[in-house]
Each structure stands twice: as C-alpha cells, then as structure tokens.
Motif scaffolding. Sequence first.
Motif, PDB file in Angstrom:
ATOM      1  N   GLN A   1       0.840  -1.202   0.000  1.00  0.00           N
ATOM      2  CA  GLN A   1       0.000   0.000   0.000  1.00  0.00           C
ATOM      3  C   GLN A   1       0.878   1.256   0.000  1.00  0.00           C
ATOM      4  O   GLN A   1       0.582   2.215  -0.714  1.00  0.00           O
ATOM      5  CB  GLN A   1      -0.929  -0.011   1.210  1.00  0.00           C
TER       6      GLN A   1
ATOM      7  N   SER B   1      -5.903   5.805   6.252  1.00  0.00           N
ATOM      8  CA  SER B   1      -6.557   4.660   5.618  1.00  0.00           C
ATOM      9  C   SER B   1      -7.063   3.692   6.697  1.00  0.00           C
ATOM     10  O   SER B   1      -6.492   3.607   7.784  1.00  0.00           O
ATOM     11  CB  SER B   1      -5.590   3.937   4.683  1.00  0.00           C
TER      12      SER B   1
ATOM     13  N   ASP C   1      -3.506  10.739   3.322  1.00  0.00           N
ATOM     14  CA  ASP C   1      -4.431   9.769   2.733  1.00  0.00           C
ATOM     15  C   ASP C   1      -4.063   8.356   3.184  1.00  0.00           C
ATOM     16  O   ASP C   1      -4.939   7.564   3.552  1.00  0.00           O
ATOM     17  CB  ASP C   1      -4.423   9.854   1.202  1.00  0.00           C
ATOM     18  N   PHE C   2      -2.769   8.042   3.150  1.00  0.00           N
ATOM     19  CA  PHE C   2      -2.320   6.733   3.627  1.00  0.00           C
ATOM     20  C   PHE C   2      -2.499   6.612   5.137  1.00  0.00           C
ATOM     21  O   PHE C   2      -3.029   5.618   5.635  1.00  0.00           O
ATOM     22  CB  PHE C   2      -0.843   6.496   3.263  1.00  0.00           C
TER      23      PHE C   2
END
Length: 88
Positions: A27, A65, A61-62
């Motif tokens: 990811q 998550s 954003d990561f």
Amino acid sequence: MSITVIIEADVKNFENWLVLFNELEDQRQEAGINFKAFKNASEPQTSFVIGTAPSKQVFFDFFNSPERLAIQQAIIVKQPIITFLESV
C-alpha cells in the motif's frame, strides 16, 4: 517535491507492530511512500518510521486509511508524533 516524514510512536509490542507495519508495504509503495522502521535502542517499545512521501496530502491519505488506523487502534499506545521536513 517529496517531503521527509518522521513518525514516533509508543507501541504495546514492537515485534508485533513491525509485522503489521510490514504488511502495509504494498500500500505504501503504491502511494509512492518509502518508509523504514526503527526501534529506539534505549526505549524498545518506541518505534520510529523515517522516510519520504510525495506530499503531505498523499501521506495523510495513507495515514488515515482504514488499514493503517486498524494498526493504530490495535497496538499503538498513544497518538504518534509526526514531523515533516523539507529540504533547503
């Protein structure tokens, strides 16, 4: 321009945290994030993650998550300290 990120977190168990950290490598790579994990030699339940991200937005954003938040809820003791560095 990419940014350098340093994350300091107190964890319940460093080895368990490291397994979870490594599970998110695909990811991170997909997002263009390159991180390396470290253990504080004098405080072994404190982890450091140091690396780069394309931007603060990509990092957040990561970081927000569901997969990453699950790690925080499962094994991180308190809110991590995040430092952003820009090269000069």
